[in-house]
Design a protein around this motif. Structure first.
Motif, PDB file in Angstrom:
ATOM      1  N   ASP A   1       0.916  -1.307   0.084  1.00  0.00           N
ATOM      2  CA  ASP A   1       0.129   0.017   0.051  1.00  0.00           C
ATOM      3  C   ASP A   1       0.959   1.163  -0.084  1.00  0.00           C
ATOM      4  O   ASP A   1       1.483   1.495   1.089  1.00  0.00           O
ATOM      5  CB  ASP A   1      -1.092   0.067   1.169  1.00  0.00           C
TER       6      ASP A   1
ATOM      7  N   ARG B   1       0.427   4.183   0.036  1.00  0.00           N
ATOM      8  CA  ARG B   1      -0.110   5.357   1.194  1.00  0.00           C
ATOM      9  C   ARG B   1       0.759   5.314   2.240  1.00  0.00           C
ATOM     10  O   ARG B   1       0.817   6.153   2.862  1.00  0.00           O
ATOM     11  CB  ARG B   1      -1.530   5.544   1.069  1.00  0.00           C
ATOM     12  N   THR B   2       0.577   3.937   2.780  1.00  0.00           N
ATOM     13  CA  THR B   2       1.082   3.745   4.311  1.00  0.00           C
ATOM     14  C   THR B   2       2.354   2.783   4.217  1.00  0.00           C
ATOM     15  O   THR B   2       2.874   2.624   5.345  1.00  0.00           O
ATOM     16  CB  THR B   2      -0.084   2.894   4.863  1.00  0.00           C
ATOM     17  N   THR B   3       2.696   2.416   3.268  1.00  0.00           N
ATOM     18  CA  THR B   3       3.902   1.387   3.072  1.00  0.00           C
ATOM     19  C   THR B   3       3.705  -0.126   3.833  1.00  0.00           C
ATOM     20  O   THR B   3       4.515  -1.123   3.804  1.00  0.00           O
ATOM     21  CB  THR B   3       5.196   1.575   3.956  1.00  0.00           C
ATOM     22  N   GLU B   4       2.222  -0.329   4.303  1.00  0.00           N
ATOM     23  CA  GLU B   4       1.852  -1.575   4.639  1.00  0.00           C
ATOM     24  C   GLU B   4       1.697  -2.568   3.578  1.00  0.00           C
ATOM     25  O   GLU B   4       1.326  -2.468   2.537  1.00  0.00           O
ATOM     26  CB  GLU B   4       0.660  -1.469   5.505  1.00  0.00           C
TER      27      GLU B   4
ATOM     28  N   ASP C   1       1.741  11.740  -1.112  1.00  0.00           N
ATOM     29  CA  ASP C   1       0.387  12.204  -0.967  1.00  0.00           C
ATOM     30  C   ASP C   1       0.038  12.530  -2.505  1.00  0.00           C
ATOM     31  O   ASP C   1      -1.337  12.328  -2.443  1.00  0.00           O
ATOM     32  CB  ASP C   1       0.572  13.388  -0.205  1.00  0.00           C
TER      33      ASP C   1
END
Length: 537
Positions: free
Chosen positions: A25, A27-30, A381
């Motif tokens: 992801d 956006r979150t690096t997860e 972002d």
């Protein structure tokens, strides 16, 4: 004693990967349950059981992830990361989707030249000669027993609706012929000349009708013709579909159909059982299923390793701060953002107006995952909010065109049984289309969603409060998809093009922020949705 000779042919399918290779992801690096690296593990697992299976990609492969954006931006001389993975996995063929054209012909030709597999599209032809633009409309492969193989033909077809969205320069010299009519002609020719035991059509397009009832599920523009292809193109055994990002594994009449979602969330699997009937193999039965990527599926280490350097560079690039925000541009609720003027949408429209030197702008919130900007803005972002490489077009519109467009936008809402605003189900099926709700700057308007469709624009003036005349002309900037009429905005089709801005929106936004360093969050409250409980706002 039964001495019938039988065999199985397995076909694996990916579609709409959109450049997602790592299960990340961005956006979150997860880690998430998606991406080609995890799909690769499923492919390798299937190959351990059936080594000679067919492996196909159904398009929209090279665009859509930050890694893909970063790679294109760098102008690297090595193969595109998605192509490197497909080469590594020994794909048999791919079909171009509409997003393959986003970066222009030079990039597309380079992608195809670097591919160790053919790209198939029978209905995209050279405008001068009428011959398939990418060389091969179909391939014939052998599968099953080596001493008596099954003859499999795979025909590639791409939605012919692409010229309605894409920059014309990216399509110069090519003609996009009707997908249904082309499929009918080529299937007939292949059946007559090749006499395959199994005929597969890989179509980058989806279904325009409900598979069970046959009722139209969208406006019948020709963008999606999967239902008509199954019903009217005689001789197809398997239809691979995509474009709509749906999860489908069904039987439609005599045709087995599959659509494996998007972003590498599932791998499509079709198994065809055949028996020998005289000199040819005959189909006994077919099945389709979706192999879902979940937490139990581990990413293929070889794929991760081959792109680890590019992934690390992408992550560093994404984390670079490019500016800051004074005020609040966050979007806690996409639904509420669409109910009244919002600082983030105001900012987007003002960037468009600045880039295009236009007096009026319309823009959409492109994803339900868009969260606007926090206090510090990074490239992560920007790309999280502007995931499509849309360029801008300025159209000359009349007041009546603007009113018609606002009525189309207002159709996004319905009132639920309790009298509260809700999203029109037509914007949710067969796929979510929130990006077809536009918000405008440079005019003042109100939409009363308690009124009948087509009668919801109850206020439309210029910024000074003067009513906009039906014949009054304006220059309006919007993304190229919308300018071509995308999203059923028919009132924009054929309107005079004043100018085009060839830089994609993410880059325009990033450069605007870099130039200003600090951007102000605010809005002039020039529009709102009424006809509901005002506390919802």
């Amino acid at each position: 004693m039964n001495n019938k000779k039988v065999c199985e042919v397995e076909i694996l399918v990916t579609s709409d990967i959109h450049g997602h290779i790592y299960p990340t992801d961005y956006r979150t690096t997860e880690e998430q349950s998606l991406g080609l690296a995890k799909i690769a593990s499923l492919i390798q697992r299937e190959r351990r059981h059936i080594p000679d299976l067919l492996l196909l990609d159904n398009g929209d492969l090279i665009q859509g992830s930050p890694m893909a954006s970063y790679f294109i931006k760098q102008g690297a001389s090595v193969p595109h990361p998605a192509i490197a993975v497909l080469n590594h996995l020994a794909y048999d063929a791919a079909v171009p989707g509409n997003h393959e054209f986003n970066y222009g012909q030079d990039v597309l030709r380079r992608v195809m030249a670097d591919s160790e597999f053919p790209w198939l599209s029978a209905n995209i032809v050279d405008a001068g000669t009428g011959k398939p633009a990418f060389g091969r409309p179909y391939i014939v492969k052998q599968a099953g027993p080596s001493d008596d193989p099954v003859k499999v033909a795979v025909l590639g077809i791409t939605t012919h609706y692409i010229p309605h969205w894409e920059n014309p320069l990216h399509l110069e010299g090519w003609e996009f012929r009707d997908a249904l009519e082309t499929t009918k002609a080529w299937v007939s020719l292949i059946r007559e000349t090749e006499r395959p035991d199994l005929l597969i059509v890989s179509y980058h397009g989806g279904f325009e009708r409900d598979l069970v009832s046959g009722e139209a599920s969208e406006k019948l523009t020709g963008e999606n013709q999967g239902y008509a292809i199954c019903r009217k193109a005689a001789g197809i055994d398997v239809l691979i579909t995509g474009h709509q990002h749906r999860f489908l594994a069904e039987q439609l009449g005599e045709v087995t159909v599959i659509q494996p979602g998007s972003l590498g969330q599932a791998l499509g699997k079709i198994v065809v059982h055949l028996e020998k009937r005289g000199e040819q193999w005959g189909i006994c039965r077919k099945s389709a299923e979706l192999l879902r990527v979940d937490d139990s599926v581990k990413a293929d280490e070889a794929v991760l390793k081959m792109l680890s350097g590019l992934e690390a560079e992408t992550q560093r690039w994404l984390d670079q701060p490019i500016g800051k925000v004074e005020g609040d541009m966050r979007i806690p609720s996409p639904f509420i953002c669409r109910m009244a003027d919002h600082p983030f949408i105001e900012f987007v429209n003002r960037v468009q107006m600045n880039a295009a030197d236009a007096e009026i702008s319309c823009a959409a919130l492109l994803s339900e995952d868009s969260r606007g900007f926090g206090a510090i803005v990074t490239m992560r972002d920007v790309l999280g909010n502007f995931m499509y490489p849309n360029t801008l077009t300025v159209l000359r519109l009349k007041g009546r065109d603007i009113r018609a467009a606002l009525e189309q936008t207002a159709a996004y809402f319905v009132m639920d049984p309790d009298g509260n605003p809700a999203v029109n189900p037509a914007y949710m099926k067969p796929k979510a289309q929130h990006y077809n709700y536009d918000m405008w700057e440079g005019i003042r308007y109100e939409l009363d969603i308690a009124r009948t469709f087509g009668e919801r624009v109850v206020k439309l003036t210029d910024l000074s409060g003067r009513p906009i005349g039906e014949e009054q002309e304006f220059e309006v900037v919007m993304n190229s998809y919308r300018a071509g009429g995308g999203g059923d905005y028919d009132m924009f089709r054929g309107r005079p093009v004043v100018r085009e801005i060839g830089i994609d929106m993410a880059e325009l936004v990033a450069e605007y922020i870099r130039e200003h360093r600090t951007i102000q969050a605010g809005c002039n409250h020039n529009w709102r949705v009424i006809g509901h409980d005002p506390m919802v706002q």
